[in-house]
Scaffold this motif. Structure first.
Motif, PDB file in Angstrom:
ATOM      1  N   THR A   5      41.244  29.816  44.518  1.00 27.65           N
ATOM      2  CA  THR A   5      40.320  29.891  45.640  1.00 27.65           C
ATOM      3  C   THR A   5      40.879  29.115  46.817  1.00 27.65           C
ATOM      4  O   THR A   5      41.477  28.061  46.641  1.00 27.65           O
ATOM      5  CB  THR A   5      38.944  29.325  45.286  1.00 27.65           C
ATOM      6  OG1 THR A   5      39.123  28.221  44.413  1.00 27.65           O
ATOM      7  CG2 THR A   5      38.109  30.366  44.609  1.00 27.65           C
ATOM      8  N   LYS A  48      32.162  29.363  47.339  1.00 27.06           N
ATOM      9  CA  LYS A  48      31.572  29.150  46.020  1.00 27.06           C
ATOM     10  C   LYS A  48      32.636  28.994  44.946  1.00 27.06           C
ATOM     11  O   LYS A  48      33.750  29.478  45.093  1.00 27.06           O
ATOM     12  CB  LYS A  48      30.664  30.329  45.686  1.00 27.06           C
ATOM     13  CG  LYS A  48      29.449  30.363  46.585  1.00 27.06           C
ATOM     14  CD  LYS A  48      28.439  31.345  46.068  1.00 27.06           C
ATOM     15  CE  LYS A  48      27.217  31.304  46.956  1.00 27.06           C
ATOM     16  NZ  LYS A  48      26.292  32.391  46.681  1.00 27.06           N
ATOM     17  N   GLY A  67      34.219  29.618  41.126  1.00 25.71           N
ATOM     18  CA  GLY A  67      34.388  30.837  40.354  1.00 25.71           C
ATOM     19  C   GLY A  67      35.310  31.823  41.042  1.00 25.71           C
ATOM     20  O   GLY A  67      35.831  31.548  42.108  1.00 25.71           O
ATOM     21  N   LYS A  68      35.458  32.982  40.408  1.00 27.02           N
ATOM     22  CA  LYS A  68      36.468  33.901  40.888  1.00 27.02           C
ATOM     23  C   LYS A  68      35.957  34.941  41.873  1.00 27.02           C
ATOM     24  O   LYS A  68      36.698  35.791  42.325  1.00 27.02           O
ATOM     25  CB  LYS A  68      37.128  34.594  39.699  1.00 27.02           C
ATOM     26  CG  LYS A  68      38.267  33.760  39.149  1.00 27.02           C
ATOM     27  CD  LYS A  68      39.065  34.523  38.147  1.00 27.02           C
ATOM     28  CE  LYS A  68      38.342  34.625  36.842  1.00 27.02           C
ATOM     29  NZ  LYS A  68      39.194  35.097  35.761  1.00 27.02           N
ATOM     30  N   ALA A  69      34.665  34.865  42.205  1.00 28.85           N
ATOM     31  CA  ALA A  69      34.114  35.866  43.099  1.00 28.85           C
ATOM     32  C   ALA A  69      34.872  35.888  44.420  1.00 28.85           C
ATOM     33  O   ALA A  69      35.108  36.939  44.977  1.00 28.85           O
ATOM     34  CB  ALA A  69      32.640  35.590  43.356  1.00 28.85           C
ATOM     35  N   ASN A  70      35.253  34.749  44.876  1.00 29.42           N
ATOM     36  CA  ASN A  70      35.918  34.678  46.161  1.00 29.42           C
ATOM     37  C   ASN A  70      37.390  34.318  46.012  1.00 29.42           C
ATOM     38  O   ASN A  70      37.991  33.761  46.908  1.00 29.42           O
ATOM     39  CB  ASN A  70      35.232  33.640  47.048  1.00 29.42           C
ATOM     40  CG  ASN A  70      33.773  33.943  47.203  1.00 29.42           C
ATOM     41  OD1 ASN A  70      33.398  35.095  47.302  1.00 29.42           O
ATOM     42  ND2 ASN A  70      32.953  32.918  47.183  1.00 29.42           N
ATOM     43  N   ASP A 113      40.020  40.423  34.105  1.00 29.58           N
ATOM     44  CA  ASP A 113      39.315  41.020  35.236  1.00 29.58           C
ATOM     45  C   ASP A 113      40.298  41.735  36.146  1.00 29.58           C
ATOM     46  O   ASP A 113      41.494  41.802  35.866  1.00 29.58           O
ATOM     47  CB  ASP A 113      38.530  39.951  36.002  1.00 29.58           C
ATOM     48  CG  ASP A 113      39.423  38.791  36.413  1.00 29.58           C
ATOM     49  OD1 ASP A 113      40.621  39.013  36.610  1.00 29.58           O
ATOM     50  OD2 ASP A 113      38.920  37.657  36.530  1.00 29.58           O
ATOM     51  N   VAL A 146      39.207  45.109  44.755  1.00 24.46           N
ATOM     52  CA  VAL A 146      37.855  45.646  44.845  1.00 24.46           C
ATOM     53  C   VAL A 146      37.890  47.175  44.847  1.00 24.46           C
ATOM     54  O   VAL A 146      37.198  47.824  44.074  1.00 24.46           O
ATOM     55  CB  VAL A 146      37.130  45.141  46.108  1.00 24.46           C
ATOM     56  CG1 VAL A 146      35.782  45.797  46.239  1.00 24.46           C
ATOM     57  CG2 VAL A 146      36.968  43.633  46.073  1.00 24.46           C
ATOM     58  N   THR A 162      28.681  47.152  47.785  1.00 22.35           N
ATOM     59  CA  THR A 162      28.808  48.068  46.659  1.00 22.35           C
ATOM     60  C   THR A 162      27.566  48.937  46.513  1.00 22.35           C
ATOM     61  O   THR A 162      27.077  49.177  45.432  1.00 22.35           O
ATOM     62  CB  THR A 162      29.060  47.300  45.347  1.00 22.35           C
ATOM     63  OG1 THR A 162      28.120  46.242  45.248  1.00 22.35           O
ATOM     64  CG2 THR A 162      30.453  46.725  45.319  1.00 22.35           C
ATOM     65  N   LYS A 199      32.757  47.725  33.099  1.00 19.61           N
ATOM     66  CA  LYS A 199      31.548  48.094  33.835  1.00 19.61           C
ATOM     67  C   LYS A 199      31.253  49.587  33.762  1.00 19.61           C
ATOM     68  O   LYS A 199      30.205  50.030  34.211  1.00 19.61           O
ATOM     69  CB  LYS A 199      31.696  47.697  35.303  1.00 19.61           C
ATOM     70  CG  LYS A 199      31.672  46.204  35.491  1.00 19.61           C
ATOM     71  CD  LYS A 199      31.518  45.878  36.940  1.00 19.61           C
ATOM     72  CE  LYS A 199      31.398  44.378  37.104  1.00 19.61           C
ATOM     73  NZ  LYS A 199      31.281  44.002  38.523  1.00 19.61           N
TER      74      LYS A 199
END
Length: 507
Positions: free
Chosen positions: A225, A231, A233-236, A274, A288, A334, A368
């Motif tokens: 990051t 934030k 975690g890996k979201a960003n 991921d 993405v 999304t 997913k």
DNA sequence: GGGCCCGCAGGG
DNA sequence: CCCTGCGGGCCC
């Protein structure tokens, strides 16, 4: 000439702030410390020799307008200055070439000659770094080496000595009189450079073109990051190092030659935690977007994660919906709702190109993909290579037109969900009737563009081999963009800082 | 589980 | 530079 007490450089528009005239290049002096341009005619004191113009300090930087030019304190900027002057003085170059070389110098990037050297030799890169002549910034021609260990072209060195200099242009160590009077060509270095050049030209001509992501080596082994990502975690997260050496526009499987770490290639069935990790192994690069491709070139890979309700996944074949047609304004990144028709443009067009030309498309499936029994339990899995048998547009279940693609598996490795019942034999394609039933408009026209070879174990291109060269301009553009981006990025956060940050996170 | 929000990456 | 994108974490 009027001598005001205040001396002024040229302004942003290039005009001298004293006489308001824009001086021609030959009447402009650039400070070797602050790089500001000054109009020579308006200077209280001018450097007397050509050599002293090379290390000229402006009145602001020298603090004393009458101070004679002296040894530069900032080695790098003065080297840059010297190199730029050398380029400008080179009569063999056109103005355009000079501009390009200056640009390369300033950006720290040297373009590969002729545009065909994309299989760059790391050996030569290392040489470029450490052996370049400080004057002309090229690999030295007839190299001479000073006792302090710095290399120059014989000609460049003699020119320097001819200007009365007796110090190394790189480190300012004294050059012994014997060397100054009779510089010796370093024959070991000659052969090293020759070998490196040879290996570079071999690499450029050879079939194995290894591509390294620019600044890739600076990236950590895991996603990280940046300071801007707020934030945890890996979201960003930004992705980590790319381990494989295929170019971003590489079609088809990733083989052992391009997997220097493990020397096994990316195997069908391989799983990652991921999309970021999947990206690091080159199977699907966008972290993405679902389609990797270029509208004028083709699509290299797709990711299935069950975004569209009427997608069907049958393992050996599946239906895929193109991108777009959804309102993604605001923060609805999304949004699943279609709100307008999709067209064959951008990524959808890239897929269509791959369909028309018969290029292989790597497929990754994400956990997913909830409606599919072929989805991995968790994470992302590489499911091998498919070809797009057909593409068309139809009205989707949400009432808007969507681009549809029929993907048919064509990998010689068994699918991760099957036992290897076919052994080394080419895997049979799904029955046409089955596909026809599912797509209701499917019709097979010609034989596929590619197939396995006689042994059924290797790729063989029957009609349209994947483009061996990158699309003209597009690849260069991409590299350039990456570079610029990397430069911008490194301004925000240096590699060292980023790595430190990652280190801190681990603790 | 769904909505929200974030930022990265890359095409154009 | 702008826009888009089949991520991913978190909050409700």
């Amino acid at each position: 000439m009027a001598h005001d007490s205040i001396q002024l450089p040229c302004g942003g528009d290039g005009a001298c702030m004293r006489c308001k005239v824009t001086p021609p290049t030959e009447e402009t002096l650039t400070c070797s410390i602050c790089a500001a341009p000054w109009h020579v005619g308006c200077l209280a004191s001018k450097p007397e020799t050509l050599a002293s113009t090379l290390q000229w300090h402006c009145p602001d930087c020298s603090g004393d307008p009458l101070l004679p030019p002296s040894v530069a304190t900032d080695g790098s900027s003065s080297e840059l200055f010297v190199a730029i002057k050398a380029i400008e003085a080179d009569e063999s170059l056109t103005e355009k070439e000079k501009a390009r070389k200056r640009q390369e110098l300033v950006s720290g990037r040297v373009e590969e000659d002729g545009g065909n050297g994309k299989g760059e030799s790391s050996v030569l890169d290392v040489l470029d770094e450490s052996l370049n002549c400080s004057f002309c910034m090229q690999l030295p021609d007839r190299p001479v080496t000073t006792p302090c260990g710095h290399n120059f072209c014989l000609k460049c060195f003699q020119k320097w000595i001819g200007q009365g200099k007796r110090t190394c242009a790189k480190c300012r160590s004294t050059v012994p009189p014997k060397m100054a009077s009779q510089p010796r060509i370093n024959s070991t270095l000659v052969s090293v450079i020759r070998m490196a050049k040879l290996s570079k030209s071999n690499a450029a001509a050879g079939p194995l073109k290894v591509f390294h992501f620019i600044h890739n080596q600076d990236r950590p082994d895991k996603a990280f990051t940046t300071e801007r990502a707020q934030k945890a975690g890996k979201a960003n997260a930004a992705s980590g190092k790319i381990f494989v050496t295929v170019p971003p526009d590489h079609f088809g499987p990733i083989t052992a030659e391009n997997d220097p770490d493990r020397n096994q290639g990316v195997l069908v069935g391989e799983c990652w935690e991921d999309r970021l990790e999947c990206r690091q192994w080159g199977a699907h690069l966008p972290h993405v977007a679902g389609i990797a491709g270029q509208s004028n070139y083709g699509a290299q890979s797709v990711a299935l994660s069950g975004g569209y309700e009427d997608d069907e996944d049958h393992g050996e074949w599946f239906l895929y919906t193109g991108s777009g047609g959804r309102d993604l304004s605001g923060n609805k990144r999304t949004n699943k709702e279609q709100s307008f028709d999709q067209k064959f443009e951008k990524m959808n067009e890239a897929l269509r190109v791959s369909c028309k030309k018969g290029y292989p498309v790597r497929v990754v499936r994400s956990h997913k993909e909830k409606r599919s029994s072929y989805a991995p339990e968790k994470g992302v899995r590489y499911d091998g290579v498919y070809r797009i048998e057909k593409c068309w547009r139809k009205v989707g279940i949400q009432g808007f037109k969507v681009c549809r693609y029929l993907f048919v598996r064509c990998d010689n490795e068994p699918a991760p969900w099957t036992s290897d019942e076919h052994g080394d034999q080419p895997r049979p394609l799904p029955a046409i009737s089955e596909l026809k039933k599912a797509t209701d408009i499917f019709e097979r026209k010609e034989s596929p563009s590619w197939d396995f070879d006689e042994e059924g174990s290797r790729w063989k291109w029957k009609k349209a081999p994947p483009p061996s060269k990158k699309p003209a301009n597009a690849a260069d553009l991409k590299e350039g963009k990456r570079t610029r981006k990397a430069i911008r990025h490194s301004r925000k956060l240096s590699t060292r800082e980023r790595l430190l940050k990652v280190g801190n996170k681990k603790q």
